[in-house]
Design an enzyme around this catalytic site. Structure first.
Site, PDB file in Angstrom:
ATOM      1  N   LEU A  19       0.841  -1.209   0.000  1.00  0.00           N
ATOM      2  CA  LEU A  19       0.000   0.000   0.000  1.00  0.00           C
ATOM      3  C   LEU A  19       0.872   1.253   0.000  1.00  0.00           C
ATOM      4  CD1 LEU A  19      -2.567  -0.970   2.799  1.00  0.00           C
ATOM      5  CD2 LEU A  19      -2.949  -1.020   0.316  1.00  0.00           C
ATOM      6  N   ASP A  61       2.368  -6.044   2.764  1.00  0.00           N
ATOM      7  CA  ASP A  61       2.838  -5.097   3.777  1.00  0.00           C
ATOM      8  C   ASP A  61       3.283  -5.766   5.074  1.00  0.00           C
ATOM      9  OD1 ASP A  61       2.456  -2.262   2.736  1.00  0.00           O
ATOM     10  OD2 ASP A  61       0.491  -3.128   2.277  1.00  0.00           O
ATOM     11  N   GLU A  66       5.021  -3.749  13.037  1.00  0.00           N
ATOM     12  CA  GLU A  66       4.569  -2.916  14.158  1.00  0.00           C
ATOM     13  C   GLU A  66       3.056  -2.714  14.189  1.00  0.00           C
ATOM     14  OE1 GLU A  66       5.202   1.490  14.010  1.00  0.00           O
ATOM     15  OE2 GLU A  66       5.920   1.156  16.027  1.00  0.00           O
ATOM     16  N   ASP A  67       2.434  -2.718  13.012  1.00  0.00           N
ATOM     17  CA  ASP A  67       1.006  -2.417  12.962  1.00  0.00           C
ATOM     18  C   ASP A  67       0.130  -3.550  13.486  1.00  0.00           C
ATOM     19  OD1 ASP A  67       1.321   0.184  11.918  1.00  0.00           O
ATOM     20  OD2 ASP A  67       1.845  -0.699   9.993  1.00  0.00           O
ATOM     21  N   ARG A 132      -6.614   4.977   9.696  1.00  0.00           N
ATOM     22  CA  ARG A 132      -6.550   3.548  10.035  1.00  0.00           C
ATOM     23  C   ARG A 132      -7.059   3.231  11.450  1.00  0.00           C
ATOM     24  NH1 ARG A 132      -2.444   1.177   6.855  1.00  0.00           N
ATOM     25  NH2 ARG A 132      -2.584   2.105   4.794  1.00  0.00           N
ATOM     26  N   HIS A 163       0.232   7.520   9.709  1.00  0.00           N
ATOM     27  CA  HIS A 163       0.107   7.130  11.116  1.00  0.00           C
ATOM     28  C   HIS A 163       0.594   8.247  12.029  1.00  0.00           C
ATOM     29  CE1 HIS A 163       0.429   2.682   9.798  1.00  0.00           C
ATOM     30  NE2 HIS A 163      -0.757   2.809  10.379  1.00  0.00           N
ATOM     31  N   CYS A 250       8.013   0.958  11.998  1.00  0.00           N
ATOM     32  CA  CYS A 250       7.127  -0.063  11.391  1.00  0.00           C
ATOM     33  C   CYS A 250       7.774  -1.421  11.270  1.00  0.00           C
ATOM     34  CB  CYS A 250       6.724   0.334   9.991  1.00  0.00           C
ATOM     35  SG  CYS A 250       6.775   2.049   9.639  1.00  0.00           S
TER      36      CYS A 250
HETATM   37  C1  CIR Z   1       0.666   0.684   4.902  1.00  0.00           C
HETATM   38  O1  CIR Z   1       0.184   1.575   4.183  1.00  0.00           O
HETATM   39  O2  CIR Z   1       0.023   0.109   5.755  1.00  0.00           O
HETATM   40  C2  CIR Z   1       2.109   0.284   4.672  1.00  0.00           C
HETATM   41  N1  CIR Z   1       2.434   0.447   3.286  1.00  0.00           N
HETATM   42  C3  CIR Z   1       3.047   1.094   5.531  1.00  0.00           C
HETATM   43  C4  CIR Z   1       2.886   0.846   6.989  1.00  0.00           C
HETATM   44  C5  CIR Z   1       3.817   1.653   7.830  1.00  0.00           C
HETATM   45  N2  CIR Z   1       3.672   1.309   9.202  1.00  0.00           N
HETATM   46  C6  CIR Z   1       3.916   2.127  10.210  1.00  0.00           C
HETATM   47  O3  CIR Z   1       4.174   3.315  10.010  1.00  0.00           O
HETATM   48  N3  CIR Z   1       3.797   1.645  11.433  1.00  0.00           N
END
Ligand code: CIR
Length: 255
Positions: A19, A61, A66-67, A132, A163, A250
């Site tokens: 993404l 992704d 971390e997410d 999100r 984020h 992340c």
């Molecule tokens: C996203 O859009 O979810 C991923 N391409 C990037 C996530 C980055 N995560 C973060 O900053 N904790």
């Protein structure tokens, strides 16, 4: 706080489909793997154990681990990502956490929350609502962490920023690196705040890991500010993850 462990996941070939808010080019997997190896080696150099998970081709992704969870001294909370394509990453992370931490709780919904929106400081947990992370997700997390003795404060991620932590990071128990635009929202009033240098907003997402601060390479003015403030900075090339709006935080779960 000394971290003893971190969890990372190697990027898969499918990462080219990750993404992104804006298409600024396709990430180069070879370069990304080199940068990822440098990142993992840097975490290990502080004496921590790094659990390196294998690539997951089904989830482009998934390297942004971390997410998927929030790790606290009491245990881990499994998140509920707001990006539909990322929901399945949580079940992939769960078994590793179950065997690594004392207790597991989970956000069961209907709300959504991603780890990138959560900043744990020395005194509270800040959660930024974003595209999100919604009010219901924050509320469910607040109930869980209050049971573990933590205070949670809801704040807001600036419009157009992926984020909350895209724009800030914790450098020590009470010092935050922040972009001026996020600090202007007033959310860090009780902290010492260091601003990213003008034009270098893209390096606000760093991590303090034990005695080091890992920051993306290519932001010399901010690196100099941190160096002069007494932090030991390690610069890691982030050109490929940046194409997917990913930064230093992340790429790992730290506990
Ligand atoms: C996203 O859009 O979810 C991923 N391409 C990037 C996530 C980055 N995560 C973060 O900053 N904790």
């Amino acid at each position: 706080y000394q971290f003893t462990r971190a969890i990372t996941r190697r990027p898969a070939a499918s990462v080219v489909n990750g993404l992104r808010a804006e298409d600024i080019g396709t990430p180069d997997l070879e370069q990304m793997l080199k940068d990822h190896a440098h990142y993992v080696a840097t975490l290990k150099s502080t004496g921590a154990e790094v659990i390196e998970l294998p690539p997951l081709d089904d989830f482009a992704d998934a390297l942004f681990v971390e997410d998927t969870a929030l790790c606290l001294p009491q245990g881990a909370v499994l998140m509920r990502p707001g990006a539909p394509s990322r929901m399945g990453e949580v079940a992939e992370m769960a078994p590793t956490l179950r065997s690594a931490v004392a207790e597991i709780r989970e956000i069961s919904g209907p709300g959504h929350i991603e780890g990138g929106d959560i900043l744990v400081t020395g005194r509270e947990i800040l959660v930024g609502r974003s595209a999100r992370t919604d009010a219901e997700g924050v509320k469910e997390l607040a109930a869980i962490v209050s049971d573990w003795g933590h205070q949670l404060r809801e704040v807001f991620t600036p419009p157009g920023v992926l984020h909350f932590k895209t724009d800030c990071s914790l450098l020590d128990g009470e010092t935050i690196l922040s972009t001026e635009r996020l600090d202007a929202s007033g959310c860090f009033q009780r902290y010492r705040v260091i601003h990213t240098a003008p034009g270098e907003e893209a390096c606000a997402n760093t991590i303090r890991f034990n005695d080091l601060v890992l920051m993306p390479a290519g932001f010399p003015k901010t690196a100099d500010i941190l160096d002069k403030a007494g932090f030991s900075v390690v610069q890691i090339n982030n050109s490929e993850c940046a194409k997917l709006d990913g930064g230093m935080s992340c790429l790992s779960l730290r506990f």
